[in-house]
Design an enzyme around this catalytic site. Structure first.
Site, short mmCIF file in Angstrom:
data_model
loop_
_atom_site.label_atom_id
_atom_site.label_comp_id
_atom_site.label_asym_id
_atom_site.label_seq_id
_atom_site.Cartn_x
_atom_site.Cartn_y
_atom_site.Cartn_z
N ARG A 171 -2.31 16.86 -4.12
CA ARG A 171 -1.87 15.89 -5.12
C ARG A 171 -0.47 15.35 -4.84
NH1 ARG A 171 -6.33 16.71 -5.20
NH2 ARG A 171 -7.72 17.27 -6.93
N SER A 220 -6.33 14.15 -15.60
CA SER A 220 -5.70 15.48 -15.62
C SER A 220 -4.19 15.34 -15.68
CB SER A 220 -6.09 16.28 -14.38
OG SER A 220 -7.48 16.53 -14.38
N GLU A 290 0.86 16.40 -12.84
CA GLU A 290 0.20 15.49 -11.93
C GLU A 290 0.55 14.06 -12.32
OE1 GLU A 290 -4.46 14.79 -11.16
OE2 GLU A 290 -3.81 16.85 -10.83
#
Length: 301
Positions: A171, A220, A290
């Site tokens: 990520r 998310s 994130e």
């Protein structure tokens, strides 16, 4: 309105543009100016007109992004639906521009009999955003398939780069300073059209059954820590359903924070901080966001 002060440009310029309508959380203050380029050539020309040091925010579908209530005091470049080119460049290679939605990439590849990116159907963003954060879902990651990259710098110069010039992790992607993604080429495997389309349908069903689809969220919020899942840690800390203002930790998936209809960016940011604090107190794990948080904290008068 059109960019009247720059008659050679073909895109659309808007001033003091509310950004809530451009984000999946449906929150965020105004941009000082927002530009929607006609295409990549127009974007390069527009960037060359900006002053050195102008703050830039690249905006696709607006997922994975929290824009504060005071908005963004620079230039926003909205790519979704504008940088939308997608084409086969060989039997197994697909070139995709930054403004194409991830779901469109998955479906197009499947129709061409190419497999490997079915997972993109579960990512609620544009391909440019997927490149920027090495987006993944259902066990797949974007950069696994990247063979060539096109970026642009703030002067409007185009750069063609190899994947080895980027540091790619879970990520996160480290790219050359002051460069942004325009397009990339993906290497895929030959597959069966029907099987790829079946996988896409199955992944969509899985996503719809496990995530709060239809409620404003960013996707998310936190990265999964090594060997664990952020959602499990949040639920174990007793945070499912927690409310701050109009923001709520989803009762369907604890790694989603939803806008119940009247949330402010401040509500959501406060919820993010509370979740991090309580998870660390309960488990000793420090969750890493994130989502990217940008902009001014308070409204400008």
């Amino acid at each position: 309105m059109a960019a009247q002060d720059k008659p050679s440009l073909r895109g659309e310029m808007r001033f003091n543009e509310p950004l809530a309508r451009y984000t999946t959380w449906r929150v965020g203050g105004p941009a000082r100016q927002l530009y929607r380029p006609a295409d990549s050539a127009d974007l390069l020309q527009f960037l060359a007109t900006l002053p050195a040091g102008e703050p830039l925010l690249w905006l696709g579908l607006g997922s994975n992004l929290l824009i504060r209530d005071g908005g963004f005091s620079g230039t926003v470049i909205a790519t979704q639906g504008r940088l939308d080119g997608m084409e086969l460049v060989s039997a197994t290679e697909l070139r995709v521009e930054a403004g194409v939605s991830c779901a469109q990439v998955a479906r197009f590849a499947a129709r061409q009999g190419l497999c490997g990116v079915e997972f993109l159907t579960g990512i609620p963003g544009t391909f440019g955003g997927a490149l920027a954060m090495n987006a993944g879902a259902f066990g797949g990651e974007t950069w696994t398939h990247v063979t060539a990259v096109e970026t642009v710098d703030r002067t409007g110069k185009l750069h063609k780069r190899l994947p080895t010039e980027f540091k790619v992790g879970y990520r996160q992607v480290e790219r050359p300073a002051e460069e942004w993604f325009l397009a990339a080429t993906l290497h895929l495997e030959a597959g069966d059209v029907s099987e790829s389309q079946r996988q896409i349908r199955a992944l969509l069903e899985r996503r719809n059954s496990s995530q709060p689809i239809g409620q404003p969220s960013c996707g998310s919020v936190f990265r999964n820590p090594p060997g664990d899942h952020a959602a499990r840690l949040i639920e174990a800390a007793g945070l499912k359903g927690t409310v701050i203002g109009g923001a709520q930790v989803s009762e369907k998936h604890a790694n989603f924070i939803i806008n119940r209809g009247d949330a402010t960016a401040m509500d959501i940011e406060a919820m993010i901080q509370q979740v991090r604090k309580q998870v660390q107190a309960a488990s000793g794990v420090e969750l890493i966001t994130e989502v990217h948080i940008v902009g001014e904290a308070e409204e400008r008068l």
